[in-house]
Write a protein that holds these residues in place. Structure first.
Motif, short mmCIF file in Angstrom:
data_model
loop_
_atom_site.label_atom_id
_atom_site.label_comp_id
_atom_site.label_asym_id
_atom_site.label_seq_id
_atom_site.Cartn_x
_atom_site.Cartn_y
_atom_site.Cartn_z
N THR A 101 -23.95 30.55 -17.47
CA THR A 101 -24.36 31.24 -18.69
C THR A 101 -23.32 31.03 -19.78
O THR A 101 -22.12 30.89 -19.49
CB THR A 101 -24.54 32.74 -18.45
OG1 THR A 101 -23.28 33.33 -18.12
CG2 THR A 101 -25.53 32.99 -17.32
N ARG A 147 -32.43 34.11 -23.91
CA ARG A 147 -32.97 35.47 -23.90
C ARG A 147 -32.60 36.16 -25.21
O ARG A 147 -31.57 35.86 -25.82
CB ARG A 147 -32.45 36.26 -22.70
CG ARG A 147 -31.00 36.59 -22.72
CD ARG A 147 -30.51 37.14 -21.38
NE ARG A 147 -31.37 38.20 -20.87
CZ ARG A 147 -31.22 38.76 -19.67
NH1 ARG A 147 -30.25 38.34 -18.88
NH2 ARG A 147 -32.01 39.72 -19.28
N TYR A 154 -26.84 37.58 -19.53
CA TYR A 154 -27.35 37.45 -18.17
C TYR A 154 -26.35 38.04 -17.19
O TYR A 154 -25.16 37.72 -17.23
CB TYR A 154 -27.56 35.98 -17.81
CG TYR A 154 -28.75 35.32 -18.46
CD1 TYR A 154 -30.02 35.47 -17.92
CD2 TYR A 154 -28.60 34.52 -19.59
CE1 TYR A 154 -31.12 34.85 -18.50
CE2 TYR A 154 -29.68 33.90 -20.18
CZ TYR A 154 -30.94 34.07 -19.63
OH TYR A 154 -32.02 33.45 -20.21
N GLN A 158 -28.41 37.24 -11.74
CA GLN A 158 -29.42 36.32 -12.27
C GLN A 158 -28.87 34.90 -12.36
O GLN A 158 -29.60 33.94 -12.12
CB GLN A 158 -29.91 36.81 -13.64
CG GLN A 158 -30.82 38.03 -13.53
CD GLN A 158 -31.36 38.51 -14.86
OE1 GLN A 158 -30.72 38.33 -15.90
NE2 GLN A 158 -32.54 39.11 -14.84
N ARG A 159 -27.60 34.76 -12.66
CA ARG A 159 -27.01 33.42 -12.65
C ARG A 159 -27.02 32.86 -11.24
O ARG A 159 -27.33 31.68 -11.03
CB ARG A 159 -25.57 33.46 -13.19
CG ARG A 159 -24.97 32.07 -13.39
CD ARG A 159 -23.46 32.09 -13.37
NE ARG A 159 -22.93 32.46 -12.07
CZ ARG A 159 -22.85 31.63 -11.03
NH1 ARG A 159 -23.25 30.37 -11.14
NH2 ARG A 159 -22.36 32.06 -9.89
#
Length: 364
Positions: A101, A147, A154, A158-159
């Motif tokens: 991210t 997003r 993030y 989620q990563r």
């Protein structure tokens, strides 16, 4: 911040859905559309750009997005090639992870990224998650998930989910390159594109105009040429100015299953002060059998050593000759052969040769 119970269940379901995409027979676009359906609810992104890439160099060679207009895609291509930015696709790949991210790469200060300042934030996005789709045999694609700013960055989980998903998407894209049937005849003549500083075609020769349609991106962009040709041109400009650039040529597969090699070079002996001012000639040449066979073998997931064994077998070498050429024992050659046969779905050397030759030769 971890995933809650329902989110964990949804994440597991998404991963299982991605596993189903690793079977041969799907196109790149089909894989991307299904991956979008599976990942959007769990990664909680608002826009995504999907890319295929040259498996050998990792250079982006197409774009697909249902969320973005891509009206300034020329600027995006320029930034991708010229900017020494945070969390670029090559940097992610070289880091040993599959997803990163921008918020993590910048340690919470995404404004350090020129990509964030000039593109991401201007479109109302607050974070970007990039993933590279590596699998045995190369890098087959990548994606950027954006997003909205009000969603925040993030989270780590989620990563990590994106990292797991990227591995499966690499396998799926690799499998999509396994030829299901022999392609039709390719035009043997090279296509030549003369591009101005904005990558607009000034002149075309050979089958260039027809090839433009066969290499067209799945999504319309501001470019007048396919992504692969523009990327080859930008890297030629970098090379002309003595800047590091990936090994060329760029490899690209047409919609009808033919592989082409893109060679690009600037037209100036002395580079101008502005590197982007260089005009470039891009030559698209049909790949030879010797250049295509390794790509087919890589599509089946063969390791580098297994490819070496398979290539020698296809050229007619026996076990003893393969062992001598590759400095290994005949028993080790046999072990590699078992793996090659299992991955390609054949049981004999003659079948392996026939399988690869069928993929190369047009019907009739």
């Amino acid at each position: 911040m971890g995933l809650r119970g329902p989110q964990r269940a949804a994440a597991r379901a998404a991963i299982e859905g991605l596993r189903e995409l690793t079977a041969p027979g799907l196109t790149n676009s089909q894989i991307f559309r299904r991956a979008d359906e599976l990942l959007r609810p769990v990664l909680e992104f608002d826009a995504v750009c999907w890319h295929t890439s040259d498996p050998a160099t990792g250079l982006v060679n197409s774009v697909q997005s249902d969320d973005l207009s891509l009206g300034n895609y020329q600027e995006a291509v320029h930034l991708e090639v010229w900017a020494d930015d945070l969390a670029t696709f090559p940097k992610i790949r070289n880091s040993g992870v599959h997803a990163e991210t921008l918020s993590r790469a910048s340690r919470g200060a995404p404004q350090q990224s020129i990509r964030f300042r000039e593109q991401i934030s201007r479109h109302g996005f607050g974070d970007e998650l990039r993933a590279v789709f590596d699998a045995a045999g190369g890098m087959w694609g990548c994606a950027a998930f954006m997003r909205a700013a009000d969603r925040g960055p993030y989270p780590a989980k989620q990563r990590e989910l994106a990292d797991s998903a990227a591995k499966l998407l690499g396998q799926a894209l690799r499998a999509s390159h396994i030829p299901s049937a022999a392609p039709g005849p390719a035009d043997p003549a090279p296509a030549v594109f003369l591009l101005d500083r904005h990558n607009r075609p000034r002149a075309l020769s050979g089958p260039a105009e027809e090839l433009l349609a066969r290499l067209a991106d799945p999504s319309p962009t501001s470019l007048r040429v396919p992504t692969a040709i523009a990327m080859a041109a930008e890297h030629a400009r970098r090379a002309a100015h003595g800047l590091p650039t990936p090994h060329v040529p760029v490899r690209i597969r047409t919609h009808d299953g033919h592989w082409y090699l893109l060679h690009a070079a600037t037209l100036r002996d002395t580079p101008p002060a502005d590197p982007a001012a260089d005009e470039v000639t891009v030559v698209a040449s049909p790949a030879s059998p010797a250049q295509v066979i390794p790509l087919h073998l890589a599509a089946y997931g063969l390791t580098g050593r297994e490819q070496e064994v398979a290539l020698l077998l296809i050229r007619g070498a026996d076990t003893r000759e393969v062992a001598q050429r590759l400095a290994m024992t005949p028993y080790t050659v046999q072990d590699h052969l078992k793996s090659v046969f299992a991955k390609t779905g054949v049981s004999r050397r003659q079948e392996l040769t026939a399988l690869i030759m069928l993929a190369l030769n047009s019907p009739g």
